[in-house]
Design a protein around this motif. Structure first.
Motif, short mmCIF file in Angstrom:
data_model
loop_
_atom_site.label_atom_id
_atom_site.label_comp_id
_atom_site.label_asym_id
_atom_site.label_seq_id
_atom_site.Cartn_x
_atom_site.Cartn_y
_atom_site.Cartn_z
N LEU A 64 -2.59 89.92 43.26
CA LEU A 64 -2.51 88.54 42.75
C LEU A 64 -3.90 88.03 42.39
N THR A 65 -4.85 88.26 43.29
CA THR A 65 -6.22 87.82 43.05
C THR A 65 -6.86 88.67 41.95
N TYR A 66 -6.68 89.98 42.03
CA TYR A 66 -7.30 90.88 41.06
C TYR A 66 -6.86 90.55 39.63
N TRP A 67 -5.57 90.36 39.43
CA TRP A 67 -5.04 90.09 38.09
C TRP A 67 -5.08 88.60 37.73
N GLY A 68 -5.36 87.73 38.70
CA GLY A 68 -5.41 86.30 38.41
C GLY A 68 -4.08 85.72 38.01
N ARG A 69 -3.01 86.21 38.64
CA ARG A 69 -1.66 85.73 38.33
C ARG A 69 -0.94 85.39 39.62
N ASP A 70 0.12 84.60 39.50
CA ASP A 70 0.98 84.37 40.65
C ASP A 70 2.03 85.48 40.69
N ALA A 71 2.85 85.48 41.73
CA ALA A 71 3.83 86.56 41.90
C ALA A 71 4.80 86.63 40.72
N GLU A 72 5.27 85.50 40.22
CA GLU A 72 6.20 85.50 39.10
C GLU A 72 5.58 86.17 37.88
N GLY A 73 4.32 85.82 37.60
CA GLY A 73 3.64 86.38 36.44
C GLY A 73 3.41 87.87 36.57
N ARG A 104 8.80 91.92 53.73
CA ARG A 104 9.68 92.98 53.21
C ARG A 104 11.14 92.54 53.26
N SER A 105 11.53 91.86 54.32
CA SER A 105 12.92 91.43 54.46
C SER A 105 13.32 90.44 53.36
N ILE A 106 12.47 89.46 53.12
CA ILE A 106 12.76 88.48 52.07
C ILE A 106 12.78 89.17 50.71
N ALA A 107 11.84 90.07 50.46
CA ALA A 107 11.81 90.80 49.19
C ALA A 107 13.08 91.63 49.01
N ALA A 108 13.52 92.30 50.06
CA ALA A 108 14.73 93.12 49.98
C ALA A 108 15.95 92.25 49.71
N MET A 109 16.05 91.12 50.40
CA MET A 109 17.18 90.22 50.18
C MET A 109 17.18 89.65 48.76
N ALA A 110 16.00 89.29 48.28
CA ALA A 110 15.89 88.76 46.92
C ALA A 110 16.28 89.84 45.90
N ALA A 111 15.84 91.08 46.12
CA ALA A 111 16.18 92.17 45.20
C ALA A 111 17.67 92.43 45.21
N ASP A 112 18.29 92.41 46.39
CA ASP A 112 19.73 92.66 46.48
C ASP A 112 20.55 91.59 45.77
N ALA A 113 20.01 90.38 45.69
CA ALA A 113 20.71 89.27 45.05
C ALA A 113 20.43 89.17 43.56
N THR A 114 19.64 90.11 43.02
CA THR A 114 19.19 90.02 41.63
C THR A 114 19.88 91.06 40.77
N PRO A 115 20.48 90.64 39.65
CA PRO A 115 21.13 91.61 38.76
C PRO A 115 20.09 92.42 37.97
N GLY A 150 17.73 93.74 35.21
CA GLY A 150 17.08 93.03 34.12
C GLY A 150 16.55 91.65 34.50
N ALA A 151 16.57 91.33 35.80
CA ALA A 151 16.13 90.00 36.23
C ALA A 151 15.21 90.13 37.45
N ALA A 152 14.66 89.00 37.86
CA ALA A 152 13.79 88.97 39.03
C ALA A 152 14.03 87.68 39.81
N THR A 153 13.89 87.78 41.12
CA THR A 153 13.96 86.62 42.01
C THR A 153 12.69 86.61 42.84
N VAL A 154 11.95 85.51 42.79
CA VAL A 154 10.70 85.41 43.55
C VAL A 154 10.81 84.23 44.51
N VAL A 155 10.60 84.51 45.78
CA VAL A 155 10.56 83.49 46.82
C VAL A 155 9.09 83.35 47.22
N ARG A 156 8.52 82.19 46.95
CA ARG A 156 7.09 81.98 47.22
C ARG A 156 6.80 81.96 48.72
N ASP A 157 5.54 82.24 49.05
CA ASP A 157 5.07 82.24 50.43
C ASP A 157 4.87 80.79 50.87
#
Length: 142
Positions: free
Chosen positions: A58-67, A92-103, A105-112
């Protein structure tokens, strides 16, 4: 760290690849694209996915997680024609749950952010947590 500094936000990504045909060579090529964004990759070849720690990226690329997730998904599609689904979160748990809920071609990002995590989890049953069995889910639901 002084009293006004905030800790660096964590971002863990769970990405699932959805190619038309699966070969070991293609999986390796997809991981190479992912490693171009972050060197902290844990391949999960059994289900054509991977965990990626994006925290430093995130810091290296200067982007947020969505970007960063959008850039990665676009690179995978542009370079290899492979759509993916992705879920990101502070653990990891939140990421896995978000991925499981995502069809695909899409992405789900839950911010910290505690409020965003709580809002995401509020709509999920306890059994949706990775590694939670029926007895524990019943206990947590009470």
């Amino acid at each position: 760290m002084n009293g006004t500094s905030r800790p660096r936000p964590r971002a863990i990504l769970r990405i699932h690849f959805h190619p038309a045909e699966r070969t070991e060579e293609l999986y390796g090529q997809l991981l190479t694209v992912v490693e171009g964004i972050s060197s902290r990759v844990e391949p999960l070849p059994a289900d054509w996915s991977a965990y990626v720690d994006l925290t430093g990226a995130l810091t290296y690329w200067g982007r947020d997680a969505e970007g960063l997730v959008a850039v990665l998904r676009l690179r995978l599609l542009a370079l290899h024609g492979v759509p993916c689904s992705a879920g990101a979160g502070p653990t990891r748990s939140i990421a896995a749950m978000a991925a499981d809920a995502t069809p695909p071609g899409a992405a789900t990002v839950v911010r910290d952010d505690p409020y965003e995590v709580a809002a995401f989890l509020r709509t999920k049953p306890a059994s949706a947590l990775p590694g939670i069995g029926p007895k524990t889910a019943k206990t947590l639901a009470r």
